[in-house]
Design a protein around this motif. Sequence first.
Motif, short mmCIF file in Angstrom:
data_model
loop_
_atom_site.label_atom_id
_atom_site.label_comp_id
_atom_site.label_asym_id
_atom_site.label_seq_id
_atom_site.Cartn_x
_atom_site.Cartn_y
_atom_site.Cartn_z
N LEU A 11 0.99 -1.04 0.45
CA LEU A 11 0.62 -0.47 0.19
C LEU A 11 0.90 0.74 0.10
O LEU A 11 0.63 2.30 -1.13
CB LEU A 11 -0.92 -0.19 0.81
N LEU A 12 1.88 0.97 0.89
CA LEU A 12 2.91 2.59 1.00
C LEU A 12 3.20 1.99 -0.65
O LEU A 12 3.51 3.25 -0.74
CB LEU A 12 3.93 2.05 2.03
N LEU A 13 3.76 1.82 -1.21
CA LEU A 13 4.69 1.19 -2.65
C LEU A 13 3.49 2.10 -4.14
O LEU A 13 3.67 3.27 -4.40
CB LEU A 13 5.28 0.15 -3.35
N ALA A 14 2.10 1.58 -3.26
CA ALA A 14 1.37 2.25 -4.55
C ALA A 14 1.19 3.79 -4.02
O ALA A 14 0.83 4.56 -5.02
CB ALA A 14 0.19 0.91 -4.13
N TYR A 77 0.79 -8.10 -8.71
CA TYR A 77 1.27 -7.18 -8.58
C TYR A 77 2.57 -6.04 -8.41
O TYR A 77 2.94 -5.25 -9.22
CB TYR A 77 0.93 -6.89 -6.49
N TRP A 78 3.40 -6.92 -8.12
CA TRP A 78 4.95 -6.89 -8.26
C TRP A 78 5.06 -6.78 -9.80
O TRP A 78 6.23 -6.45 -10.20
CB TRP A 78 6.14 -8.06 -7.63
N PHE A 79 4.95 -7.19 -10.49
CA PHE A 79 4.77 -7.38 -12.39
C PHE A 79 3.85 -6.27 -12.85
O PHE A 79 4.88 -4.88 -14.15
CB PHE A 79 4.02 -8.34 -12.77
N PHE A 80 2.86 -5.67 -12.41
CA PHE A 80 2.34 -4.62 -12.37
C PHE A 80 3.46 -2.76 -12.02
O PHE A 80 4.10 -2.14 -12.93
CB PHE A 80 1.10 -3.39 -11.71
N PHE A 81 4.34 -3.38 -10.44
CA PHE A 81 5.16 -2.63 -9.97
C PHE A 81 6.46 -2.79 -10.98
O PHE A 81 7.24 -1.47 -11.01
CB PHE A 81 5.40 -2.64 -8.78
N SER A 82 7.17 -3.43 -11.51
CA SER A 82 8.45 -3.58 -12.55
C SER A 82 7.93 -2.97 -13.75
O SER A 82 8.48 -2.46 -14.35
CB SER A 82 8.01 -5.13 -12.54
N GLY A 83 6.55 -3.44 -13.92
CA GLY A 83 5.89 -2.26 -15.64
C GLY A 83 6.23 -1.17 -15.06
O GLY A 83 6.21 -0.37 -16.14
N ILE A 84 5.34 -0.29 -14.67
CA ILE A 84 5.69 1.03 -13.62
C ILE A 84 7.06 1.44 -13.78
O ILE A 84 7.40 2.61 -14.39
CB ILE A 84 5.06 1.85 -12.49
N PHE A 113 3.31 -5.19 -17.51
CA PHE A 113 1.94 -5.13 -17.31
C PHE A 113 1.06 -5.86 -17.85
O PHE A 113 -0.24 -6.49 -17.33
CB PHE A 113 2.38 -4.08 -17.91
N LEU A 114 1.52 -6.14 -19.10
CA LEU A 114 0.83 -7.08 -19.72
C LEU A 114 0.79 -8.57 -18.45
O LEU A 114 0.13 -9.53 -18.62
CB LEU A 114 1.21 -7.83 -20.73
#
Length: 128
Positions: A11-14, A77-84, A113-114
């Motif tokens: 949540l903090l990272l988001a 979640y971690w794939f989305f974070f890495s995508g960002i 992201f995918l």
Amino acid sequence: MEFKSSKNFPLLLASISGFKAVALGAFGAHILKSVLSQDSLSIFETGSRYQLIHSVVLLVLSIGPWFQKSALIRLSYWFFFSGIFLFSGSLYILAISGVKILGAVTPLGGLCFLSGWALLGCAAWKNR
């Protein structure tokens, strides 16, 4: 103030990512508008847009009870974070620096992201 719970770390990272997306979007719209070419500004705005959209995804994933219960959701979640980091980050640097080789990193972020979306779909399918 000490950050005591690793359960709240996603949540903090988001929240940090969402804050940065809004701040960078404003920076692009108000400061970089007079400095960058229209093409570079468009690249920067794309990075900001994708970061903001996926920051909301990070937020939703991190606050739900499913986050602790599903390894697939945590992995997404971690794939989305890495995508960002890879997609948006490379676009920000490309737009500001003009270093074209960074464009080679952007598709890796897109693949992250995918992968995040695919894993989220798998989690939904598994828990239907």
